[in-house]
Motif scaffolding. Sequence first.
Motif, PDB file in Angstrom:
ATOM      1  N   MET A   1      11.348  -6.044   5.179  1.00 48.83           N
ATOM      2  CA  MET A   1      10.434  -6.285   4.055  1.00 48.83           C
ATOM      3  C   MET A   1      10.344  -7.774   3.733  1.00 48.83           C
ATOM      4  O   MET A   1       9.271  -8.278   3.411  1.00 48.83           O
ATOM      5  N   PHE A   8       4.438  -5.047   4.598  1.00 50.82           N
ATOM      6  CA  PHE A   8       5.037  -4.146   3.625  1.00 50.82           C
ATOM      7  C   PHE A   8       4.090  -3.878   2.466  1.00 50.82           C
ATOM      8  O   PHE A   8       4.020  -2.769   1.940  1.00 50.82           O
ATOM      9  N   ILE A  13       3.629   4.153   3.264  1.00 51.04           N
ATOM     10  CA  ILE A  13       5.078   4.319   3.323  1.00 51.04           C
ATOM     11  C   ILE A  13       5.520   4.888   4.666  1.00 51.04           C
ATOM     12  O   ILE A  13       6.549   4.489   5.229  1.00 51.04           O
ATOM     13  N   THR A  16       5.571   2.011   7.208  1.00 48.10           N
ATOM     14  CA  THR A  16       6.707   1.129   6.974  1.00 48.10           C
ATOM     15  C   THR A  16       8.002   1.789   7.441  1.00 48.10           C
ATOM     16  O   THR A  16       8.845   1.151   8.091  1.00 48.10           O
ATOM     17  N   ALA A  17       8.165   3.058   7.126  1.00 43.13           N
ATOM     18  CA  ALA A  17       9.377   3.773   7.538  1.00 43.13           C
ATOM     19  C   ALA A  17       9.493   3.810   9.057  1.00 43.13           C
ATOM     20  O   ALA A  17      10.582   3.631   9.625  1.00 43.13           O
ATOM     21  N   SER A  24      10.853   8.262   5.280  1.00 41.67           N
ATOM     22  CA  SER A  24      10.184   7.836   4.053  1.00 41.67           C
ATOM     23  C   SER A  24      11.076   8.015   2.831  1.00 41.67           C
ATOM     24  O   SER A  24      11.031   7.228   1.880  1.00 41.67           O
ATOM     25  N   LEU A  27      13.159   5.027   1.915  1.00 39.08           N
ATOM     26  CA  LEU A  27      12.475   3.973   1.172  1.00 39.08           C
ATOM     27  C   LEU A  27      12.298   4.353  -0.296  1.00 39.08           C
ATOM     28  O   LEU A  27      12.371   3.497  -1.177  1.00 39.08           O
ATOM     29  N   TYR A  39       8.153   4.319  -5.403  1.00 38.01           N
ATOM     30  CA  TYR A  39       7.991   3.433  -4.244  1.00 38.01           C
ATOM     31  C   TYR A  39       6.798   2.502  -4.435  1.00 38.01           C
ATOM     32  O   TYR A  39       6.867   1.316  -4.089  1.00 38.01           O
ATOM     33  N   ARG A  43       6.578  -1.605  -4.244  1.00 37.57           N
ATOM     34  CA  ARG A  43       5.696  -2.322  -3.323  1.00 37.57           C
ATOM     35  C   ARG A  43       4.649  -3.172  -4.044  1.00 37.57           C
ATOM     36  O   ARG A  43       4.078  -4.102  -3.468  1.00 37.57           O
TER      37      ARG A  43
END
Length: 270
Positions: A1, A8, A13, A16-17, A24, A27, A39, A43
């Motif tokens: 990140m 990011f 999500i 990103t995961a 997920s 996160l 989340y 972000r």
Amino acid sequence: MIDHPGDFGLDPIRTTATKIGVSSNVLVRLAQRMGFDSYNAFRSPFRHALVTDGEGRLDQDWLSAERTDASFDTAQAGFARNEMNVVARSLRLMDPVKTNAVIQLILDANRCFITATRASYALAHYFHYAGRMAHPGLQLIPRHMGSATDDLLDAGPDDCLLAITVRPYSSETIRTMRFAADRGLKIILISDSDMIAPGIRPDMSLQISTRSMHHFSSFSGAMAVLECLLSHLFAAGGENALRRVEAYEKTREDTGAYWQPAKLPKVRKP
């Protein structure tokens, strides 16, 4: 990140995961551990950092620096300044009262048909591609290789038409606007002039600047105006629009629409 804050801030999500190599849920738990309610709240600062709202406060020494004795550098500075002027003028002409009326026409319509031809078609395609997630009633016409009027045969007063055309104005787009008006549709025009042809009287129009340093119109101002309209549509769509975006993104990920880097093999510990 930290190493990839832009990714990011933009990626869903699941993406990103996948890039990190975790689930997920990991996160989500990380966001909670960091003191955030969700989340998305975690972000959010990264997303806000991507918005270049500070450009207007920055000086333009970089443009002056490019004006050297080299002819290419001087030309580049002139081209860049022209595009900045085109965008600024187009946004200045975007009166909030008129813009709000345009958005209400789109939202109140059962269907909002979007049409353009030739180079302007790219603008219409993008506006439909992104905007349909905010307002499912957006339809790009012509759908196939026929005329846009073919797709308006069952249209009526509960629908509207958003047309994009700049000088030299498309005869096909003008015919489509006349056909739609005869059927009672509300007409929204995005163009470099409010008067493009006899008998064309749009219900709402947004004027844009198209001045360029080459032989074709500049579309940077038109794109800026369309981006603002998209922002208004997504704001009006609220949670429903957000869920549609997430559904689209999940489908694209599940069907392999986006390239994904291969996961690194797990290393067995001795």
